[in-house]
Design a protein around this motif. Structure first.
Motif, short mmCIF file in Angstrom:
data_model
loop_
_atom_site.label_atom_id
_atom_site.label_comp_id
_atom_site.label_asym_id
_atom_site.label_seq_id
_atom_site.Cartn_x
_atom_site.Cartn_y
_atom_site.Cartn_z
N ARG A 132 0.82 -1.22 0.00
CA ARG A 132 0.00 0.00 0.00
C ARG A 132 0.85 1.27 0.00
NH1 ARG A 132 -5.15 0.13 1.63
NH2 ARG A 132 -4.75 1.99 2.89
N GLY A 133 2.10 1.16 0.43
CA GLY A 133 2.95 2.33 0.52
C GLY A 133 3.65 2.69 -0.78
N VAL A 134 3.48 1.90 -1.83
CA VAL A 134 4.17 2.18 -3.09
C VAL A 134 3.65 3.46 -3.74
CG1 VAL A 134 4.58 1.35 -5.44
CG2 VAL A 134 4.76 -0.23 -3.51
N CYS A 135 2.33 3.56 -3.92
CA CYS A 135 1.72 4.75 -4.52
C CYS A 135 0.22 4.69 -4.31
CB CYS A 135 2.05 4.83 -6.02
SG CYS A 135 1.43 3.42 -6.98
N LYS A 136 -0.49 5.74 -4.69
CA LYS A 136 -1.94 5.81 -4.49
C LYS A 136 -2.68 4.75 -5.28
CE LYS A 136 -2.15 10.74 -3.31
NZ LYS A 136 -2.72 12.06 -3.67
N ALA A 137 -2.19 4.44 -6.49
CA ALA A 137 -2.85 3.43 -7.32
C ALA A 137 -2.80 2.06 -6.65
CB ALA A 137 -2.20 3.37 -8.70
N TRP A 138 -1.66 1.72 -6.06
CA TRP A 138 -1.54 0.43 -5.39
C TRP A 138 -2.37 0.41 -4.11
CZ3 TRP A 138 3.40 -2.87 -5.77
CH2 TRP A 138 3.86 -2.87 -7.09
N GLN A 139 -2.44 1.54 -3.43
CA GLN A 139 -3.26 1.62 -2.22
C GLN A 139 -4.72 1.40 -2.56
OE1 GLN A 139 -2.55 5.09 0.18
NE2 GLN A 139 -4.50 4.90 1.25
N ALA A 140 -5.20 2.02 -3.64
CA ALA A 140 -6.60 1.86 -4.05
C ALA A 140 -6.89 0.43 -4.47
CB ALA A 140 -6.91 2.83 -5.19
N ALA A 141 -5.93 -0.20 -5.16
CA ALA A 141 -6.14 -1.56 -5.66
C ALA A 141 -6.15 -2.59 -4.54
CB ALA A 141 -5.06 -1.91 -6.67
N SER A 142 -5.65 -2.23 -3.36
CA SER A 142 -5.56 -3.18 -2.25
C SER A 142 -6.73 -3.08 -1.29
CB SER A 142 -4.26 -2.95 -1.47
OG SER A 142 -4.28 -1.68 -0.84
#
Length: 337
Positions: free
Chosen positions: A61-71
């Protein structure tokens, strides 16, 4: 944050060395398409997130906003997952830096500002009840979710135990804190979900029949407050009454009201030889807040512990048993209904 790329290859008929931005055609007749990490297909990211444990998910989740949303779906899945074996969290030793140990004693270091100079009063289903500088609030260390409670009547606590009936996001959540003061004696403070003030109950009739408090839990609309001997005081949320009991060996001749059946784990830290497993010296004293976990419908109480150092104490560690859960709450989430 710098974005790195992943490469996907496909056949290309005409050789070339021309670079078209993110599409590079090389002399091996292969077209290489570079794509930023933040621009990966959401469905692919969700599939990856669903296969991660809670620690790996936090990094994901800490990689970027897109990864946070996808999780988000994976976070919700962990939120509902029950783990019968709690993890151990040490806090307050070095500011906001905390140390977390999973069931295999692997250590993770986390920054949890909410626990700096704080005292954990209770742990249940991944939520912690925290007392800090005269204020009380709920927090989930893994997601940093926080829910503030109305001002607590006391600016300090001593000889206390606390519990809450359900997650603070539930409309049925009730908080109870029993406190023993050398002047006023034994007092119980109760807060119902949506209320803006605490209810104070003076326990004059039983305060001298209860030894030092050890643990508090909740089951079947009753809070149970255990002392360090064989005494138990119950508080009924339904009729707001208190009763005292003595724990006796179970046999067929036992009469009177029976408390709900639970499995108790006394001295769980010491019995598991955790001091040795974690490499702690004999000069370390430890205080650990207990928790309540459920396994196949059975409630298991992991009691709080105070472990004295075998040698002259060099330093003291404060910890809490916690279930590895991830909760997300909206920014406007509050105790009021």
């Amino acid at each position: 944050m710098e974005e790195k790329g992943l490469s996907f290859a496909k056949s290309q008929r005409e050789p070339s060395c021309i670079n078209y931005g993110e599409i590079e055609i090389n002399t091996n007749n292969v077209e290489v398409v570079t794509r930023p990490w933040s621009n990966l297909p959401p469905h692919l990211l969700s599939l990856i997130a669903d296969r991660l444990g809670i620690i790996e998910l936090l990094s994901f989740r800490g990689v970027c906003k897109a990864w946070q949303a996808a999780s988000s779906a994976a976070s919700a899945k962990i939120e509902t997952t029950s783990n019968p074996e709690p993890w151990l969290l040490f806090y307050g030793e070095e500011g906001s830096e905390c140390h977390l140990y999973n069931t295999s004693q692997r250590r993770y270091t986390m920054s949890i500002p909410e626990l700096e100079e704080a005292t954990c009063l209770a742990s249940n289903q991944g939520w912690l009840l925290i007392f800090k500088e005269g204020t009380m609030f709920f927090c989930c260390p893994f997601s940093h979710a926080k829910i503030d409670l109305p001002k607590f009547p006391l600016t300090y606590l001593s000889g206390h135990v606390s519990a809450f009936s359900s997650p603070p996001t539930s409309s049925e959540c009730t908080v109870a804190a029993m406190h023993r003061d050398h002047k006023s004696g034994l007092e119980l403070y109760v807060l119902y979900r949506g209320a803006d003030t605490w209810t104070r109950i003076k326990l004059d009739s039983i305060q001298y029949k209860l030894s030092a408090l050890r643990m508090a839990t909740y089951k079947d609309e009753e809070f149970h407050f255990f002392d360090k001997k064989k005494g138990v005081v119950t508080f009924s949320v339904k009729d707001k009454s208190c009763e005292r009991y003595t724990i006796v060996p179970e046999d067929n001749s036992t009469t009177g009201k029976r408390l709900p059946t639970v499995v108790c784990k006394y001295n769980h830290f010491e019995r598991s030889d955790m001091k040795k497993k974690l490499g702690l010296g004999e000069d370390v004293s430890i205080s650990i807040c207990g928790t309540l976990v459920r396994n196949d419908g059975i409630d298991i109480i992991v009691f709080s512990e105070d472990i004295e150092a075998d040698e002259e104490p060099d330093y003291h560690l404060t910890g809490v048993w916690i279930q590895p859960r991830f909760f997300q709450v909206s920014s406007n989430q509050s105790w009021s209904l």
